[in-house]
Scaffold this motif. Structure first.
Motif, PDB file in Angstrom:
ATOM      1  N   ASP A   1      -0.981  85.000  80.841  1.00  0.00           N
ATOM      2  CA  ASP A   1      -0.297  86.291  80.975  1.00  0.00           C
ATOM      3  C   ASP A   1      -1.162  87.480  80.571  1.00  0.00           C
ATOM      4  OD1 ASP A   1       2.118  85.141  81.856  1.00  0.00           O
ATOM      5  OD2 ASP A   1       2.696  84.688  79.786  1.00  0.00           O
ATOM      6  N   SER A   2      -2.433  87.255  80.318  1.00  0.00           N
ATOM      7  CA  SER A   2      -3.262  88.336  79.789  1.00  0.00           C
ATOM      8  C   SER A   2      -3.618  89.402  80.824  1.00  0.00           C
ATOM      9  CB  SER A   2      -4.547  87.767  79.172  1.00  0.00           C
ATOM     10  OG  SER A   2      -5.387  87.214  80.172  1.00  0.00           O
TER      11      SER A   2
ATOM     12  N   GLU B   1      -1.842  89.924  73.005  1.00  0.00           N
ATOM     13  CA  GLU B   1      -0.988  90.739  73.861  1.00  0.00           C
ATOM     14  C   GLU B   1      -0.497  91.935  73.061  1.00  0.00           C
ATOM     15  OE1 GLU B   1       2.103  88.449  75.680  1.00  0.00           O
ATOM     16  OE2 GLU B   1       0.729  86.911  76.402  1.00  0.00           O
TER      17      GLU B   1
ATOM     18  N   GLY C   1      -5.086  87.301  74.944  1.00  0.00           N
ATOM     19  CA  GLY C   1      -3.702  86.870  75.087  1.00  0.00           C
ATOM     20  C   GLY C   1      -3.345  85.865  74.003  1.00  0.00           C
ATOM     21  N   ASN C   2      -2.339  85.068  74.259  1.00  0.00           N
ATOM     22  CA  ASN C   2      -1.843  84.132  73.249  1.00  0.00           C
ATOM     23  C   ASN C   2      -1.974  82.681  73.685  1.00  0.00           C
ATOM     24  OD1 ASN C   2      -1.022  86.241  71.535  1.00  0.00           O
ATOM     25  ND2 ASN C   2       0.918  86.443  72.644  1.00  0.00           N
TER      26      ASN C   2
ATOM     27  N   LYS D   1      -1.725  91.295  82.385  1.00  0.00           N
ATOM     28  CA  LYS D   1      -0.922  92.502  82.162  1.00  0.00           C
ATOM     29  C   LYS D   1      -1.501  93.337  81.023  1.00  0.00           C
ATOM     30  CE  LYS D   1       2.397  89.966  79.287  1.00  0.00           C
ATOM     31  NZ  LYS D   1       3.734  89.353  79.255  1.00  0.00           N
ATOM     32  N   VAL D   2      -2.415  92.747  80.240  1.00  0.00           N
ATOM     33  CA  VAL D   2      -3.071  93.461  79.152  1.00  0.00           C
ATOM     34  C   VAL D   2      -4.389  94.079  79.632  1.00  0.00           C
ATOM     35  CG1 VAL D   2      -4.076  93.277  76.847  1.00  0.00           C
ATOM     36  CG2 VAL D   2      -2.049  91.936  77.439  1.00  0.00           C
TER      37      VAL D   2
END
Length: 336
Positions: free
Chosen positions: A61-62, A34, A10-11, A64-65
């Motif tokens: 938020d990773s 992402e 992620g970021n 969702k990846v």
């Protein structure tokens, strides 16, 4: 020291320089940004792209990846992986038991999230007490007060906190400023120094005697739907529900029924059972204050969370220990 590579999934938005600084102690820095997919990530893991991986940073938020960190994904990760540093207070999308069996230690971000989440909890509680959604919608529609109804003062109301951890304690501290009486239920009573005057009660007493019930506990197999029809039936008529923890703690369909019947007067919700989907009955209800899971969404808190994850990552690489390891694994160590 053997290879100790670090991976960012992620970021990082607020501590990019600090992540690059990890390169001074890690043998190599990998990044999986992402835009990828679970299948692609699994493929890269199996092909040996992340050689020497020792610790990874899992951004907020990773999921969702990569999807959940379950048996399938854990089996694909390099056997050299020993530490997962997760950005988030909740970590229900990581199978902690499966990680423990593989000798992988996991950290989360308590403390860093306490104030911002408690602030949103108080915002939702006050909004629910004043039944603010009806007026908020009416004034924007040019209907002045619309279907206006009197609200309630927080003063002298009893706030029941289910889960008196860091966020629950921060919520209690703020609620006391409004003249509320505080009671709570945990699996175990806190030391008096941490209770700060709050009253410890049984789960059943909490349900029966709270004017406002705030959910501040983690989600796991035992707490899923901890609040459902049977629990609503035990509550005071006109109770107010606040949830800033995890949506599946509440049976959403049962909450909708309780709102329609008047058992629950209003509710303030930042989380939902099937995010981002929200039960249509909640969207239609004027006596619910809804937010899209923004409890920790401030610049300051997001940076503090990222820095805490990085501190855990650096501690793992340098000292083979985590600063904020998840409680389940701490208990496992205590029982050895």
């Amino acid at each position: 020291m053997s290879q100790r590579a670090a991976l960012l999934i992620g970021n990082i938005a607020h501590a990019r320089k600090e992540w690059q600084d990890v390169g001074q102690i890690a043998s190599k820095l990998y990044e999986y940004p992402e835009g990828g997919s679970r299948d692609d990530f699994l493929s890269k893991c199996k092909s040996g792209v992340f050689e020497g991986l020792f610790a990874l940073y899992r951004s907020n938020d990773s999921n969702k990846v990569t999807g959940n960190f379950n048996d399938e994904l854990l089996d694909a990760l390099p056997k050299s992986l020993k530490y997962i540093c997760h950005n988030g207070a909740g970590y229900d999308n990581i199978d902690i038991e499966a990680c423990t069996k593989r000798g992988i230690s996991v950290s989360s971000t308590p403390i860093a999230v306490n104030d911002a989440t408690a602030d949103v909890g108080i915002f939702l509680m006050l909004g629910a007490l004043r039944n603010i959604t009806q007026s908020f919608q009416a004034v924007r529609q040019g209907n002045w007060r619309g279907n206006f109804a009197l609200g309630h003062d927080p003063k002298n109301k009893t706030l029941g906190i289910l889960g008196m951890g860091g966020i629950g304690q921060a919520m209690a501290h703020r609620a006391k400023a409004f003249g509320m009486k505080i009671q709570y239920h945990n699996r175990r009573q806190l030391p008096a120094s941490e209770e700060d005057g709050a009253k410890y009660v049984t789960f059943e007493e909490l349900l029966k005697t709270s004017d406002v019930l705030s959910l501040n506990l983690s989600l796991n197999a035992k707490t899923r739907h901890i609040i459902g029809k049977a629990q609503f039936d035990k509550m005071k008529d006109g109770v107010i529900i606040v949830n800033t923890a995890r949506g599946p703690l509440i049976d959403e369909a049962a909450l909708v029924d309780a709102l329609k019947s008047g058992k629950v007067w209003t509710a303030g919700l930042d989380v939902f059972e099937e995010e981002p989907k929200i039960h249509p009955g909640l969207l239609e209800a004027e006596n619910v204050v809804l937010l899209p899971h923004i409890g920790t969404a401030t610049f300051e808190t997001q940076r503090d969370m990222e820095l805490l994850v990085l501190d855990n990552l650096k501690s793992a690489i340098k000292e083979e220990k985590l600063l904020t390891q998840v409680p389940e694994q701490q208990k496992e160590k205590a029982n050895i």
